[in-house]
Design a protein around this motif. Structure first.
Motif, PDB file in Angstrom:
ATOM      1  N   GLU A  38      19.950   3.989 -72.018  1.00 11.69           N
ATOM      2  CA  GLU A  38      21.244   3.424 -71.620  1.00 11.69           C
ATOM      3  C   GLU A  38      22.259   4.536 -71.480  1.00 11.69           C
ATOM      4  O   GLU A  38      22.399   5.370 -72.364  1.00 11.69           O
ATOM      5  CB  GLU A  38      21.737   2.405 -72.646  1.00 11.69           C
ATOM      6  CG  GLU A  38      20.923   1.131 -72.649  1.00 11.69           C
ATOM      7  CD  GLU A  38      21.530   0.051 -73.533  1.00 11.69           C
ATOM      8  OE1 GLU A  38      22.772  -0.130 -73.499  1.00 11.69           O
ATOM      9  OE2 GLU A  38      20.756  -0.601 -74.246  1.00 11.69           O
ATOM     10  N   GLY A  39      22.938   4.552 -70.331  1.00 12.05           N
ATOM     11  CA  GLY A  39      23.988   5.517 -70.077  1.00 12.05           C
ATOM     12  C   GLY A  39      25.265   4.793 -69.700  1.00 12.05           C
ATOM     13  O   GLY A  39      25.371   3.576 -69.875  1.00 12.05           O
ATOM     14  N   TRP A  40      26.228   5.549 -69.177  1.00  8.29           N
ATOM     15  CA  TRP A  40      27.486   4.953 -68.758  1.00  8.29           C
ATOM     16  C   TRP A  40      27.888   5.538 -67.417  1.00  8.29           C
ATOM     17  O   TRP A  40      27.764   6.738 -67.183  1.00  8.29           O
ATOM     18  CB  TRP A  40      28.580   5.200 -69.782  1.00  8.29           C
ATOM     19  CG  TRP A  40      29.799   4.386 -69.503  1.00  8.29           C
ATOM     20  CD1 TRP A  40      30.076   3.155 -70.004  1.00  8.29           C
ATOM     21  CD2 TRP A  40      30.874   4.711 -68.616  1.00  8.29           C
ATOM     22  NE1 TRP A  40      31.266   2.688 -69.497  1.00  8.29           N
ATOM     23  CE2 TRP A  40      31.788   3.639 -68.625  1.00  8.29           C
ATOM     24  CE3 TRP A  40      31.156   5.797 -67.808  1.00  8.29           C
ATOM     25  CZ2 TRP A  40      32.944   3.624 -67.875  1.00  8.29           C
ATOM     26  CZ3 TRP A  40      32.319   5.789 -67.046  1.00  8.29           C
ATOM     27  CH2 TRP A  40      33.200   4.702 -67.099  1.00  8.29           C
ATOM     28  N   CYS A  41      28.358   4.679 -66.535  1.00  6.91           N
ATOM     29  CA  CYS A  41      28.879   5.092 -65.238  1.00  6.91           C
ATOM     30  C   CYS A  41      29.970   4.092 -64.868  1.00  6.91           C
ATOM     31  O   CYS A  41      30.297   3.207 -65.659  1.00  6.91           O
ATOM     32  CB  CYS A  41      27.761   5.137 -64.197  1.00  6.91           C
ATOM     33  SG  CYS A  41      28.191   6.127 -62.764  1.00  6.91           S
ATOM     34  N   TRP A  42      30.508   4.175 -63.666  1.00  2.00           N
ATOM     35  CA  TRP A  42      31.669   3.352 -63.297  1.00  2.00           C
ATOM     36  C   TRP A  42      31.507   1.850 -63.532  1.00  2.00           C
ATOM     37  O   TRP A  42      32.496   1.198 -63.838  1.00  2.00           O
ATOM     38  CB  TRP A  42      32.119   3.642 -61.860  1.00  2.00           C
ATOM     39  CG  TRP A  42      31.135   3.249 -60.813  1.00  2.00           C
ATOM     40  CD1 TRP A  42      30.201   4.056 -60.226  1.00  2.00           C
ATOM     41  CD2 TRP A  42      30.970   1.973 -60.223  1.00  2.00           C
ATOM     42  NE1 TRP A  42      29.454   3.361 -59.324  1.00  2.00           N
ATOM     43  CE2 TRP A  42      29.915   2.068 -59.300  1.00  2.00           C
ATOM     44  CE3 TRP A  42      31.606   0.745 -60.380  1.00  2.00           C
ATOM     45  CZ2 TRP A  42      29.481   0.988 -58.537  1.00  2.00           C
ATOM     46  CZ3 TRP A  42      31.169  -0.334 -59.615  1.00  2.00           C
ATOM     47  CH2 TRP A  42      30.124  -0.192 -58.713  1.00  2.00           C
ATOM     48  N   PRO A  43      30.308   1.242 -63.439  1.00  2.00           N
ATOM     49  CA  PRO A  43      30.285  -0.201 -63.728  1.00  2.00           C
ATOM     50  C   PRO A  43      30.201  -0.506 -65.224  1.00  2.00           C
ATOM     51  O   PRO A  43      30.222  -1.659 -65.626  1.00  2.00           O
ATOM     52  CB  PRO A  43      29.043  -0.695 -62.999  1.00  2.00           C
ATOM     53  CG  PRO A  43      28.142   0.481 -62.916  1.00  2.00           C
ATOM     54  CD  PRO A  43      29.047   1.694 -62.856  1.00  2.00           C
ATOM     55  N   GLY A  44      30.077   0.537 -66.055  1.00  2.00           N
ATOM     56  CA  GLY A  44      29.939   0.325 -67.496  1.00  2.00           C
ATOM     57  C   GLY A  44      28.577   0.791 -67.979  1.00  2.00           C
ATOM     58  O   GLY A  44      28.081   1.835 -67.552  1.00  2.00           O
ATOM     59  N   SER A  45      27.938  -0.004 -68.837  1.00  2.00           N
ATOM     60  CA  SER A  45      26.613   0.327 -69.361  1.00  2.00           C
ATOM     61  C   SER A  45      25.585   0.244 -68.236  1.00  2.00           C
ATOM     62  O   SER A  45      25.524  -0.749 -67.509  1.00  2.00           O
ATOM     63  CB  SER A  45      26.247  -0.646 -70.484  1.00  2.00           C
ATOM     64  OG  SER A  45      24.973  -0.340 -70.998  1.00  2.00           O
TER      65      SER A  45
END
Length: 97
Positions: A38-45
């Motif tokens: 699990e990472g993070w980017c503009w939509p969230g998780s």
């Protein structure tokens, strides 16, 4: 029509691509190998599809067939060489051949 392809998939149970990837184990796994990374980017998780997995390649390629587009119009044109004219009106793109 422009198809945007992001390398990450939003982790949202309401998103069919995420549900498919979870059920078919198409995500890159974390260091333990037991669960998706699990990472993070503009939509969230987010999680990332494992493109070293042949099943992922097949699944992802199928997502770009005409029947996968919710708004399909017989005037939609995919191709090189430009057989049509693109008109932009009120933020929508339509292709007329």
């Amino acid at each position: 029509m422009v198809t945007i392809i992001d390398p990450h998939i939003k982790r949202d149970s309401g998103y069919h691509v995420h549900r498919d990837a979870e059920a078919q184990k198409l995500y890159v796994r974390d260091a333990s190998g037991n669960k998706p990374y699990e990472g993070w980017c503009w939509p969230g998780s987010v999680s990332y599809l494992d493109f070293f997995n042949p099943d992922t390649l097949e699944y992802w390629a199928d997502k770009f067939s005409f029947d996968q587009y919710k708004v399909y119009d017989s005037k939609l044109f995919f191709g090189l060489g430009g057989l049509g004219n693109v008109f932009f009106e009120e933020g929508l793109c339509s292709m007329y051949i």
